[in-house]
Design a protein around this motif. Structure first.
Motif, PDB file in Angstrom:
ATOM      1  N   ILE A  70      -0.581  13.238  -1.726  1.00 15.22           N
ATOM      2  CA  ILE A  70       0.239  13.782  -2.798  1.00 15.22           C
ATOM      3  C   ILE A  70       1.693  13.369  -2.566  1.00 15.22           C
ATOM      4  CG2 ILE A  70       0.899  15.888  -4.017  1.00 15.22           C
ATOM      5  CD1 ILE A  70      -2.141  15.440  -3.948  1.00 15.22           C
ATOM      6  N   GLY A  71       2.334  12.764  -3.555  1.00 14.45           N
ATOM      7  CA  GLY A  71       3.726  12.351  -3.377  1.00 14.45           C
ATOM      8  C   GLY A  71       3.877  11.486  -2.137  1.00 14.45           C
ATOM      9  N   TYR A  86     -10.850   6.142   5.604  1.00  8.36           N
ATOM     10  CA  TYR A  86     -10.943   6.703   4.263  1.00  8.36           C
ATOM     11  C   TYR A  86     -10.637   5.652   3.197  1.00  8.36           C
ATOM     12  CZ  TYR A  86     -11.214  11.448   6.117  1.00  8.36           C
ATOM     13  OH  TYR A  86     -11.622  12.589   6.777  1.00  8.36           O
ATOM     14  N   GLN A  87     -11.247   5.832   2.043  1.00  6.06           N
ATOM     15  CA  GLN A  87     -10.894   5.074   0.846  1.00  6.06           C
ATOM     16  C   GLN A  87      -9.776   5.855   0.168  1.00  6.06           C
ATOM     17  OE1 GLN A  87     -14.212   4.323  -1.765  1.00  6.06           O
ATOM     18  NE2 GLN A  87     -12.884   3.782  -3.490  1.00  6.06           N
ATOM     19  N   VAL A  88      -8.552   5.318   0.185  1.00 10.51           N
ATOM     20  CA  VAL A  88      -7.367   6.123  -0.098  1.00 10.51           C
ATOM     21  C   VAL A  88      -6.729   5.765  -1.434  1.00 10.51           C
ATOM     22  CG1 VAL A  88      -5.096   6.840   0.740  1.00 10.51           C
ATOM     23  CG2 VAL A  88      -6.925   6.304   2.377  1.00 10.51           C
ATOM     24  N   THR A  89      -6.435   6.807  -2.201  1.00  7.05           N
ATOM     25  CA  THR A  89      -5.528   6.727  -3.337  1.00  7.05           C
ATOM     26  C   THR A  89      -4.237   7.430  -2.931  1.00  7.05           C
ATOM     27  OG1 THR A  89      -7.331   6.766  -4.951  1.00  7.05           O
ATOM     28  CG2 THR A  89      -5.143   7.389  -5.739  1.00  7.05           C
ATOM     29  N   ASP A  99       6.634   0.972  -5.753  1.00 10.14           N
ATOM     30  CA  ASP A  99       7.052  -0.419  -5.503  1.00 10.14           C
ATOM     31  C   ASP A  99       7.361  -0.633  -4.022  1.00 10.14           C
ATOM     32  OD1 ASP A  99       6.781  -1.119  -8.146  1.00 10.14           O
ATOM     33  OD2 ASP A  99       8.914  -0.917  -8.626  1.00 10.14           O
ATOM     34  N   LEU A 100       8.044   0.326  -3.396  1.00 11.85           N
ATOM     35  CA  LEU A 100       8.349   0.204  -1.968  1.00 11.85           C
ATOM     36  C   LEU A 100       7.078   0.153  -1.133  1.00 11.85           C
ATOM     37  CD1 LEU A 100      11.358   2.687  -1.550  1.00 11.85           C
ATOM     38  CD2 LEU A 100      11.438   0.208  -1.337  1.00 11.85           C
ATOM     39  N   VAL A 113      -0.528   4.204  -6.766  1.00 20.60           N
ATOM     40  CA  VAL A 113      -0.409   4.370  -8.214  1.00 20.60           C
ATOM     41  C   VAL A 113       0.715   5.339  -8.546  1.00 20.60           C
ATOM     42  CG1 VAL A 113      -2.846   3.871  -8.669  1.00 20.60           C
ATOM     43  CG2 VAL A 113      -2.134   6.224  -8.257  1.00 20.60           C
ATOM     44  N   VAL A 114       1.320   5.111  -9.707  1.00 18.85           N
ATOM     45  CA  VAL A 114       2.296   6.057 -10.257  1.00 18.85           C
ATOM     46  C   VAL A 114       1.527   7.122 -11.026  1.00 18.85           C
ATOM     47  CG1 VAL A 114       4.270   6.359 -11.794  1.00 18.85           C
ATOM     48  CG2 VAL A 114       4.042   4.250 -10.446  1.00 18.85           C
TER      49      VAL A 114
END
Length: 223
Positions: A70-71, A86-89, A99-100, A113-114
């Motif tokens: 989160i954030g 882990y498969q991470v989002t 972008d960074l 992702v945004v």
């Protein structure tokens, strides 16, 4: 950050909060560093040590599990989760932060992702085996804190866990602080949101002076 810069920062935060935009200031912080992730003043540039300890104590067995941060900031915790299988989002409301992350980790397996915690994709609800929240709730004002906590808890799949790291305070203290640390009754909101407390640590970090923190983990019952 010197005192003048801190006053300017707090004025920017308050201006956004006063117009009902509780996290719109985040993107400005990331844009102001001009592509230099090391200049983000709150970034530790290392994974959360309590997250690492938890991951080492709870290794993945069997099929690959889904995790979300989160954030995600500049990506340290997301990359640690990925390194542990882990498969991470990883998402942030700030396009500049994402972008960074992509610039910092061009070959990463993490999906950066945004996204908005209050308007995230529907399939994120009960969609993750591990949800990692670090210091998001504490920068939000008022009722947004409860909304954020409930949104985070809702992402935990049956049988999954939420790991929560935050600054802490005693009830009634530091009411005007920013960020506003969580007290015990506030972090207990994860239990009220349908999760079960599995572990809880209160500790002081290594800053001078030390800053008190909570690290807790919660599970969603199966079925």
């Amino acid at each position: 950050m010197d005192e003048a810069a801190r006053r300017e920062f707090l004025n920017m935060v308050k201006a956004h909060q006063d117009r009902g935009d509780p996290s719109g200031w985040c993107d400005q912080v990331y844009r102001d560093v001009g592509g230099d992730f090391t200049a983000v003043f709150w970034a530790d540039l290392v994974p959360n040590p309590y997250l690492i300890s938890w991951l080492e104590d709870h290794p993945i067995t069997g099929s690959r599990l889904r995790a979300i941060t989160i954030g995600c900031g500049v990506g340290d915790d997301a990359e640690a989760l990925s390194a542990h299988g882990y498969q991470v989002t990883a998402f942030d409301i700030s396009p500049a932060a994402i972008d960074l992350c992509r610039q910092r980790y061009p070959d990463s397996r993490v999906e950066y992702v945004v996204a908005d915690l209050f308007d995230h994709p529907r399939d994120w609800t009960h969609g993750f085996d591990l949800v990692f929240e670090c210091n998001t709730i504490q920068v939000l004002p008022g009722a947004y804190r409860v909304r954020a906590l409930n949104a985070i808890a809702a992402m935990v799949a049956p049988g999954g866990v939420a790991l929560v790291s935050c600054r802490s305070r005693n009830t009634g203290e530091k009411e005007d602080a920013f960020p506003l640390p969580l007290d015990r009754s506030e972090i207990d909101g994860f239990v009220h949101a349908g999760l079960q407390e599995e572990g809880f640590v209160a500790y002081d970090d290594d800053q001078d002076p030390p800053v008190p923190h909570f690290f807790a983990w919660y599970s969603r019952p199966m079925g």
